[in-house]
Design an enzyme around this catalytic site. Sequence first.
Site, mmCIF file in Angstrom:
data_model
loop_
_atom_site.group_PDB
_atom_site.id
_atom_site.type_symbol
_atom_site.label_atom_id
_atom_site.label_comp_id
_atom_site.label_asym_id
_atom_site.label_seq_id
_atom_site.Cartn_x
_atom_site.Cartn_y
_atom_site.Cartn_z
ATOM 1 N N HIS A 1 0.810 -1.234 0.000
ATOM 2 C CA HIS A 1 0.000 0.000 0.000
ATOM 3 C C HIS A 1 0.835 1.271 0.000
ATOM 4 O O HIS A 1 0.281 2.366 0.021
ATOM 5 C CB HIS A 1 -0.940 0.004 1.204
ATOM 6 C CG HIS A 1 -2.073 -0.962 1.063
ATOM 7 N ND1 HIS A 1 -3.350 -0.579 0.754
ATOM 8 C CD2 HIS A 1 -2.094 -2.308 1.150
ATOM 9 C CE1 HIS A 1 -4.124 -1.649 0.668
ATOM 10 N NE2 HIS A 1 -3.386 -2.714 0.911
ATOM 11 N N ASP B 1 3.876 9.305 -1.745
ATOM 12 C CA ASP B 1 2.686 8.573 -1.301
ATOM 13 C C ASP B 1 2.393 7.461 -2.292
ATOM 14 O O ASP B 1 2.489 7.676 -3.509
ATOM 15 C CB ASP B 1 1.482 9.536 -1.246
ATOM 16 C CG ASP B 1 0.554 9.228 -0.086
ATOM 17 O OD1 ASP B 1 0.496 8.065 0.334
ATOM 18 O OD2 ASP B 1 -0.120 10.159 0.383
HETATM 19 O O1 F6P Z 1 -1.703 2.960 4.028
HETATM 20 C C1 F6P Z 1 -0.569 2.598 4.729
HETATM 21 C C2 F6P Z 1 -0.876 2.268 6.172
HETATM 22 O O2 F6P Z 1 0.250 1.855 6.830
HETATM 23 C C3 F6P Z 1 -1.889 1.171 6.348
HETATM 24 O O3 F6P Z 1 -1.336 -0.088 6.297
HETATM 25 C C4 F6P Z 1 -2.425 1.522 7.676
HETATM 26 O O4 F6P Z 1 -3.658 0.958 7.931
HETATM 27 C C5 F6P Z 1 -2.453 3.034 7.653
HETATM 28 O O5 F6P Z 1 -1.358 3.390 6.860
HETATM 29 C C6 F6P Z 1 -2.445 3.688 9.029
HETATM 30 O O6 F6P Z 1 -1.275 3.407 9.737
HETATM 31 P P1 F6P Z 1 -1.259 2.604 11.101
HETATM 32 O O7 F6P Z 1 -1.880 1.279 10.869
HETATM 33 O O8 F6P Z 1 0.188 2.527 11.461
HETATM 34 O O9 F6P Z 1 -2.057 3.426 12.069
#
Ligand code: F6P
Length: 455
Positions: free
Chosen positions: A154, A361
């Site tokens: 992602h 991004d």
């Molecule tokens: O989109 C990237 C990402 O790391 C996702 O995997 C994740 O759900 C989101 O950002 C939010 O980050 P975190 O899970 O570290 O709160």
Amino acid sequence: MARLVIVSNRVPVLGRRAQAGGLAVALQSVASPGTLWFGWSGQTAHETSSTPKIGEARGVSYATLDLSASDYQHFYVGFSNATLWPLFHFRTGLMRYSRDDYAGYRSVNRSFAEALLPLLRPDDLVWVHDYHLIPLAEELRRLGYTGRLGFFLHIPFVPPAVLQVLPPAAELVRMLCAYDLAGFHTRRFAQDFLASAKDLAGAQVTEDTVRLDGRVTSVGAFPIGIDPAAFARSAVRAMETGYIARVRESLQSRALIVSADRLDYSKGLPNRLEGFGRLLARFPQHHRKASFLQIAARSREDVAEYQSLRRELDRMTGDLNGRFSHFDWVPLRYMTQMVQRPRLAGLFRMARIGLVTPLQDGMNLVAKEFVAAQDSEDPGVLVLSRFAGAAEQLRDALIVNPYDSDEIADAMHAALEMPLEERQRRHDSLREAVFQGTAAQFCASYLEAFQAVPI
Ligand code: F6P
């Protein structure tokens, strides 16, 4: 029809309060009845669980594990978010590496594999998401699982010259080659993975495959999207709410400029505030005429860099407002609590500018949400970083280099002055792109490729 098993670190349970981040936004819409979703519970406990807690919501089964405090520290705070996250966002200077963190990362992936294996059937489509879980396929294979294993990243992928900064870079590439299909947001990220597999792991590569140790991994680009029709409906509904009425009243007919991000250094927040400062310094005609609302939802607060970013933004906000405010106009509204998605949809719809300027991004779904929320008769303007994966599809946004604060200021000025016909023309083309590349279409094209890979 094979069962879909989604594996991700965060598990957004359907119907519960939405989480910030692209993964939750995009995948929630594809978890149909019968799907199994496996991952971290979001909780820490005395020990990392060996058997998952099982739950169910709207026909989707959820299996989640708690992490011990030490695993949380090494796996989530350490290797995932202080090593891989900065590295994959080209910020090698912010990358911290420790062998203990890497060992914790490996060990949590092993625990995930051991807890997941008994839940799997041989014909499942096991779809693993994101950088936290790169080693999962290798661990499942080691335990004897022979079914289909797919991966989707992602976040961006980097060229080999950047990746090699990481001590276990070659190992990481080899782990990705234990999947049958490795998916990325853009063609460029896919090509960077192919180049890394060749240069760092000595794999044989073609345009869309990697062959290593007798296994073939298919590689593809699958740009992620949103559910634009649902988001647009929610934006229309929001306009009738008291919340939006209060926002409107507080604006006193001023143009709203809006940004919504996780409070993350990849999002280019200081550069953006600097850009807004340049707009006010160079174009005084916008004083008292525009209000910038920056929503920066607090995120990963246990990681040191996120704490220092928050302090920097507090300081910049104070400086900017101290410099430009009048008794009846505060140019920048800055908030660090999360805003619920229906309210966000309304804010986007009433905004004259959506400012989405990450330094790097993978995709950036906020850009797509901003477009979906607009009123086609009187649309706002999207100002978008060229370093967001979304810029490949949203070509009719005002594309900027987020490192140049004057370029951001110029684009904001152009957007504030833009005639209706140009706004409509740009919006029509953006809208078409967003409605063509939806979350459902992303999942369908990934799963079609996944089912087609020979195993
Ligand atoms: O989109 C990237 C990402 O790391 C996702 O995997 C994740 O759900 C989101 O950002 C939010 O980050 P975190 O899970 O570290 O709160």
